[in-house]
Design a protein around this motif. Structure first.
Motif, PDB file in Angstrom:
ATOM      1  N   TRP A  47       0.824  -1.203   0.000  1.00  0.00           N
ATOM      2  CA  TRP A  47       0.000   0.000   0.000  1.00  0.00           C
ATOM      3  C   TRP A  47       0.863   1.259   0.000  1.00  0.00           C
ATOM      4  CZ3 TRP A  47      -4.416  -0.243  -1.906  1.00  0.00           C
ATOM      5  CH2 TRP A  47      -5.277  -1.313  -1.674  1.00  0.00           C
TER       6      TRP A  47
ATOM      7  N   GLN B 108       0.420   4.198  -2.667  1.00  0.00           N
ATOM      8  CA  GLN B 108       0.295   5.615  -2.316  1.00  0.00           C
ATOM      9  C   GLN B 108       1.350   6.464  -3.023  1.00  0.00           C
ATOM     10  OE1 GLN B 108      -1.691   7.774  -0.596  1.00  0.00           O
ATOM     11  NE2 GLN B 108      -3.161   6.101  -0.653  1.00  0.00           N
TER      12      GLN B 108
ATOM     13  N   TYR C 261      -8.934  -6.182  -2.298  1.00  0.00           N
ATOM     14  CA  TYR C 261      -8.066  -5.111  -2.805  1.00  0.00           C
ATOM     15  C   TYR C 261      -8.897  -4.032  -3.500  1.00  0.00           C
ATOM     16  CZ  TYR C 261      -4.684  -2.742  -5.820  1.00  0.00           C
ATOM     17  OH  TYR C 261      -3.940  -1.789  -6.470  1.00  0.00           O
TER      18      TYR C 261
ATOM     19  N   GLN D  39      -7.656   4.295  -0.589  1.00  0.00           N
ATOM     20  CA  GLN D  39      -6.316   4.731  -0.978  1.00  0.00           C
ATOM     21  C   GLN D  39      -6.379   5.947  -1.905  1.00  0.00           C
ATOM     22  OE1 GLN D  39      -3.634   3.337   0.400  1.00  0.00           O
ATOM     23  NE2 GLN D  39      -5.031   1.999   1.531  1.00  0.00           N
TER      24      GLN D  39
END
Length: 427
Positions: free
Chosen positions: A130, A134, A300, A307
């Motif tokens: 992650w 990002q 996900y 996200q």
């Protein structure tokens, strides 16, 4: 003079651009990619206003030293400098592909090597994954910043050229620009020297009066700059668009990479063709549960909006435009969900044979992913819906389904493919 000026300006700008530090995109092993990515993206974003300031300083130098008489050479120097800078950004972007694990070096590997690479990827923690996502999303702000800053600078440059068109023509000819005046003699017919002679301290006027051919070319350029379609930095504009496209490609590759990894072996999973155990006793049947490969993809996709949220909020705060932020998040969510669905259907088409038990299991897997897509407000593709319907239908009832009214709602090529992998002869 024009060659010397252009050469000098290029040398100054090239030296200044070379001093902009974008280094740092070097893989440092598992556990450091996210940090390295974030740091490099930060440097890229911070470099953009620095470079724009350098270009603005070059414009000021041109006006201060030449009065704008070398504006044509300035534009060429600025365009070349932008190309040099964007080329550096693109090289950095390529190195970031390796940091993100999507440098495409694994394309063409055999199955064994691909599996080894997949195991290496599995070593990366979920948190690190992650972190990379990002960081990749943050690259979008680099492309957005470059696009907007370069666009504003080019508009400012056009405005400067428009002002020069007026001031230079007044300095040289004493009136608005008239190409016929480029052929005037040094005497205006009244015994008085032209304004260029009177304004001896006007550097630009002196130079342009002495070199009428250069003056003609310069004023033609300045006249063109008044056209709204005029691009002061034509090559740089194209390269900025190409860079933004490359950024979008990288971000998509990062966002879809986990999906690609989880689905890469679906068509070859042993469960589809595993022999079903025979028993003399009638055993109870149990509902199948979706398998880990598809629940991993589903989780996900369901987590991805969270996200995207921070970046969308950043867009909203900077532009005071919530609609744009919402559109941004939705657009990327749909891109990844559509890509995941396409990858899954590609794998389903690759299944060579499936037993009744395998068909039941796969139908459950597809139903799970379809529910995820529905939760994300995504339409279910007819091909995927057909796979689920035909796999979930008992084999001995499949022919009747295809002949019924409900069969008209199916994607026929897909329905025929399912019959083939279930070894059902439609003749």
């Amino acid at each position: 003079m024009c060659y010397r000026y252009g050469h000098m300006e290029r040398a100054i700008l090239s030296s200044e651009i070379a001093g902009v530090d974008l280094r740092g995109a070097v893989t440092r092993g598992v556990g450091a990619q996210g940090i390295e990515l974030s740091e490099t993206v930060r440097r890229m974003e911070e470099s953009i206003p620095q470079v724009i300031l350098l270009l603005e300083a070059a414009v000021e130098r041109c006006i201060s030293f030449t009065g704008g008489s070398e504006a044509d050479e300035l534009i060429l120097a600025l365009d070349d400098t932008m190309l040099q800078y964007i080329s550096t950004l693109q090289d950095t972007l390529k190195s970031l592909r390796a940091v993100c694990g999507v440098d495409n070096k694994d394309i063409g590997l055999d199955r064994k090597e691909g599996a080894q690479n997949s195991r290496k990827t599995d070593l990366i923690s979920n948190e690190e994954e992650w972190s990379i996502v990002q960081g990749a999303l943050q690259i979008l702000t680099v492309a957005d910043c470059l696009t907007s800053r370069s666009s504003v600078f080019e508009a400012s440059l056009r405005a400067t050229l428009a002002r020069l068109s007026t001031t230079l023509s007044l300095s040289v000819f004493g009136s608005s620009l008239d190409n016929n005046q480029l052929h005037v003699a040094n005497d205006d017919g009244n015994g008085e020297p032209p304004l260029g002679g009177r304004a001896a301290l006007d550097v630009a006027a002196v130079r342009l009066v002495d070199v009428p051919e250069k003056a003609r070319k310069l004023f033609n350029l300045l006249d063109q700059s008044k056209d709204p379609r005029f691009h002061a930095l034509p090559l740089a504009s194209q390269r900025v668009a190409a860079f933004a496209e490359a950024v979008n490609e990288l971000v998509y590759d990062v966002l879809i990479s986990k999906v690609r990894q989880r689905l890469s072996e679906v068509s070859r999973m042993p469960i589809w063709s595993a022999a079903e155990e025979q028993s003399a006793f009638r055993l109870p049947t149990f509902s199948a549960y979706p398998q880990p490969y598809v629940t991993s993809v589903g989780e996900y996709l369901l987590t991805l909006p969270q996200q995207l949220e921070p970046l969308a909020e950043g867009i909203s705060n900077s532009d005071a435009n919530n609609d744009e932020a919402q559109f941004f998040a939705t657009e990327w969510m749909f891109k990844v969900a559509e890509g995941a669905t396409a990858l899954y259907m590609e794998q389903l088409r690759g299944i060579q044979y499936i037993t009744d038990g395998g068909a039941q299991q796969l139908s459950v897997d597809i139903e799970y992913l379809s529910n995820v897509l529905s939760a994300l407000s995504m339409p279910i593709p007819p091909v995927l819906a057909t796979f689920q319907t035909c796999l979930g239908t008992p084999r001995d009832q499949l022919k009747d389904l295809l002949k019924s009214d409900n069969g008209n709602q199916l994607d026929l090529p897909t329905a025929n493919l399912v019959c083939k992998i279930r070894r059902l002869n439609l003749d």
